[in-house]
Design a protein around this motif. Structure first.
Motif, PDB file in Angstrom:
ATOM      1  N   LYS A  33       0.842  -1.195   0.000  1.00  0.00           N
ATOM      2  CA  LYS A  33       0.000   0.000   0.000  1.00  0.00           C
ATOM      3  C   LYS A  33       0.881   1.251   0.000  1.00  0.00           C
ATOM      4  CE  LYS A  33      -3.530  -2.305   2.822  1.00  0.00           C
ATOM      5  NZ  LYS A  33      -4.219  -2.330   4.141  1.00  0.00           N
ATOM      6  N   GLU A  34       0.348   2.321  -0.553  1.00  0.00           N
ATOM      7  CA  GLU A  34       1.090   3.574  -0.586  1.00  0.00           C
ATOM      8  C   GLU A  34       1.417   4.028   0.834  1.00  0.00           C
ATOM      9  OE1 GLU A  34       0.800   8.049  -2.605  1.00  0.00           O
ATOM     10  OE2 GLU A  34      -0.865   6.625  -2.773  1.00  0.00           O
ATOM     11  N   ASP A  35       2.667   4.377   1.063  1.00  0.00           N
ATOM     12  CA  ASP A  35       3.152   4.871   2.363  1.00  0.00           C
ATOM     13  C   ASP A  35       3.035   3.831   3.482  1.00  0.00           C
ATOM     14  OD1 ASP A  35       3.721   7.362   1.229  1.00  0.00           O
ATOM     15  OD2 ASP A  35       1.675   8.057   1.568  1.00  0.00           O
ATOM     16  N   ALA A  36       2.973   2.555   3.132  1.00  0.00           N
ATOM     17  CA  ALA A  36       2.917   1.507   4.167  1.00  0.00           C
ATOM     18  C   ALA A  36       4.205   1.475   4.976  1.00  0.00           C
ATOM     19  CB  ALA A  36       2.660   0.150   3.523  1.00  0.00           C
ATOM     20  N   PHE A  37       5.337   1.721   4.294  1.00  0.00           N
ATOM     21  CA  PHE A  37       6.645   1.758   4.947  1.00  0.00           C
ATOM     22  C   PHE A  37       7.387   3.011   4.498  1.00  0.00           C
ATOM     23  CE2 PHE A  37       5.694  -2.805   4.815  1.00  0.00           C
ATOM     24  CZ  PHE A  37       5.983  -3.175   6.125  1.00  0.00           C
ATOM     25  N   PRO A  38       8.296   3.498   5.317  1.00  0.00           N
ATOM     26  CA  PRO A  38       9.137   4.624   4.878  1.00  0.00           C
ATOM     27  C   PRO A  38       9.913   4.244   3.622  1.00  0.00           C
ATOM     28  CG  PRO A  38       9.410   4.221   7.244  1.00  0.00           C
ATOM     29  CD  PRO A  38       8.623   3.065   6.697  1.00  0.00           C
ATOM     30  N   SER A  39      10.181   5.218   2.768  1.00  0.00           N
ATOM     31  CA  SER A  39      10.870   4.946   1.506  1.00  0.00           C
ATOM     32  C   SER A  39      12.271   4.396   1.731  1.00  0.00           C
ATOM     33  CB  SER A  39      10.936   6.220   0.659  1.00  0.00           C
ATOM     34  OG  SER A  39      11.671   7.228   1.346  1.00  0.00           O
ATOM     35  N   VAL A  40      12.853   4.662   2.891  1.00  0.00           N
ATOM     36  CA  VAL A  40      14.185   4.138   3.181  1.00  0.00           C
ATOM     37  C   VAL A  40      14.161   2.612   3.277  1.00  0.00           C
ATOM     38  CG1 VAL A  40      13.968   4.322   5.702  1.00  0.00           C
ATOM     39  CG2 VAL A  40      16.231   4.462   4.640  1.00  0.00           C
TER      40      VAL A  40
END
Length: 343
Positions: A99-106
């Motif tokens: 899902k979008e923004d489920a985890f930080p992009s890092v």
């Protein structure tokens, strides 16, 4: 920073450190992972910092099962449940769209996918459950060096740099998990990194042809999984691969060149060069399972021994079954260098 060796009795303390943004290494059946709360951007950034890991190299997220995975994904590949039921907990990492923004992009390396794994280690599953969050877990070693298979290996690299390591003893398998890409719900699964769950096993489970050969990146293509792009597994000492039937040639070569050589091999090959070797780390037996379990610990032991070695010769294995994973790691550790009769 004080680095604590946590045990079963102090597991709750390790979980508390994770929840407050600290780094805690943990055991799995493959290698030790460097753990951080996967939902905490600053904690995950510290993983990259202390390892010296490139920022575009995505991380594996460790979970307690598919139910936890479903909190972060939408549509899943129809084979996901089949593979989870067959191989979790175990050394299979599955890449899924999130899902979008489920985890930080890092965590994702800027991708729309994440690699999930349920490790086959009771201590670590209890750690994730107690912490109440999924945890990232790249191998708990300095980037590019041999992966850790004991808590002592972790402490060697990170004492004073992380909050602690949960000591679960030596790992059982010794090479990292198989990574399979299920990010395309309509596509055929693809192995991105070989491991103990082989292409033959996956083909039988899925009734699809899944090759052991890992995907090779093209140009500036971003890696979807660890181990695809950067130099890995290399000790400071130069590593050269040797076929089992070439150790007599190695013995003669060492006599001629007067080199201080480390030998990493099974009992049969090691016996041939025992008198000429500067140091030997011998696998428990001549099987590929013993070789995989001992590869990283052997590279570390020889690299750090007092013999001041010029080179480490490592026995190769046939590339089938677990041999694909073993040779994948060994080729990278040796930078593809192989002993020939003309050396």
């Amino acid at each position: 920073m004080e680095t604590t060796r946590f045990t079963r009795d102090t597991l709750s303390q390790a979980a508390a450190q994770l929840k407050t943004g600290q780094l805690v290494a943990f055991p799995t059946e493959t290698v030790y992972g460097l753990g951080a709360n996967a939902l905490d951007q600053e904690a995950v950034k510290q993983v990259f910092h202390v390892k010296g890991r490139p920022s575009d190299n995505p991380l594996i997220v460790h979970v307690t099962g598919l139910e936890q995975v479903m909190m972060y994904v939408d549509e899943i590949h129809p084979l996901t449940k089949t593979l989870v039921e067959a191989y979790w907990p175990g050394p299979l990492t599955i890449i899924l769209p999130i899902k979008e923004d489920a985890f930080p992009s890092v965590v994702t390396g800027g991708l729309s996918t994440v690699a999930f794994r349920m490790p086959d280690h009771a201590l670590t599953l209890d750690l994730i459950e107690t912490a109440g969050v999924p945890i990232v877990g790249p191998s708990a070693n300095l980037s590019g060096t041999p992966s850790p298979t004991t808590a002592d290996h972790v402490l060697h690299d990170f004492t004073g740099k992380i909050a602690g390591v949960l000591d679960g003893g030596a790992t059982k398998i010794g090479v990292e998990s198989t990574v399979i890409d299920l990010s395309d719900p309509t596509g055929v699964p693809v192995i991105l990194r070989p491991g103990a769950i082989t292409g033959e096993m996956l083909s039988e489970t899925t009734q699809l042809m899944i090759t052991n050969e890992p995907v090779v990146l093209k140009g500036t293509e971003a890696p979807k999984a660890p181990g695809m792009k950067y130099k890995h597994y290399s000790p400071k000492t130069n590593v050269i691969m040797v076929d089992s039937n070439d150790f007599e040639q190695v013995r003669r070569y060492l006599n001629e060149k007067a080199l201080r050589a480390g030998i990493l091999a099974g009992p049969t090959a090691a016996a041939i060069v025992r008198a000429e070797a500067g140091a030997i780390f011998m696998y428990q037996n001549d099987t590929v399972e013993a070789a995989a379990k001992g590869l990283f610990s052997g590279l570390r032991a020889l690299d750090e021994c007092q013999a001041d070695l010029d080179v480490i010769f490592v026995e190769t294995k046939e590339e089938h079954g677990l041999g694909y994973a073993y040779m994948n790691r060994l080729k990278k550790a040796a930078n593809q260098q192989k002993f020939t009769n003309n050396d």
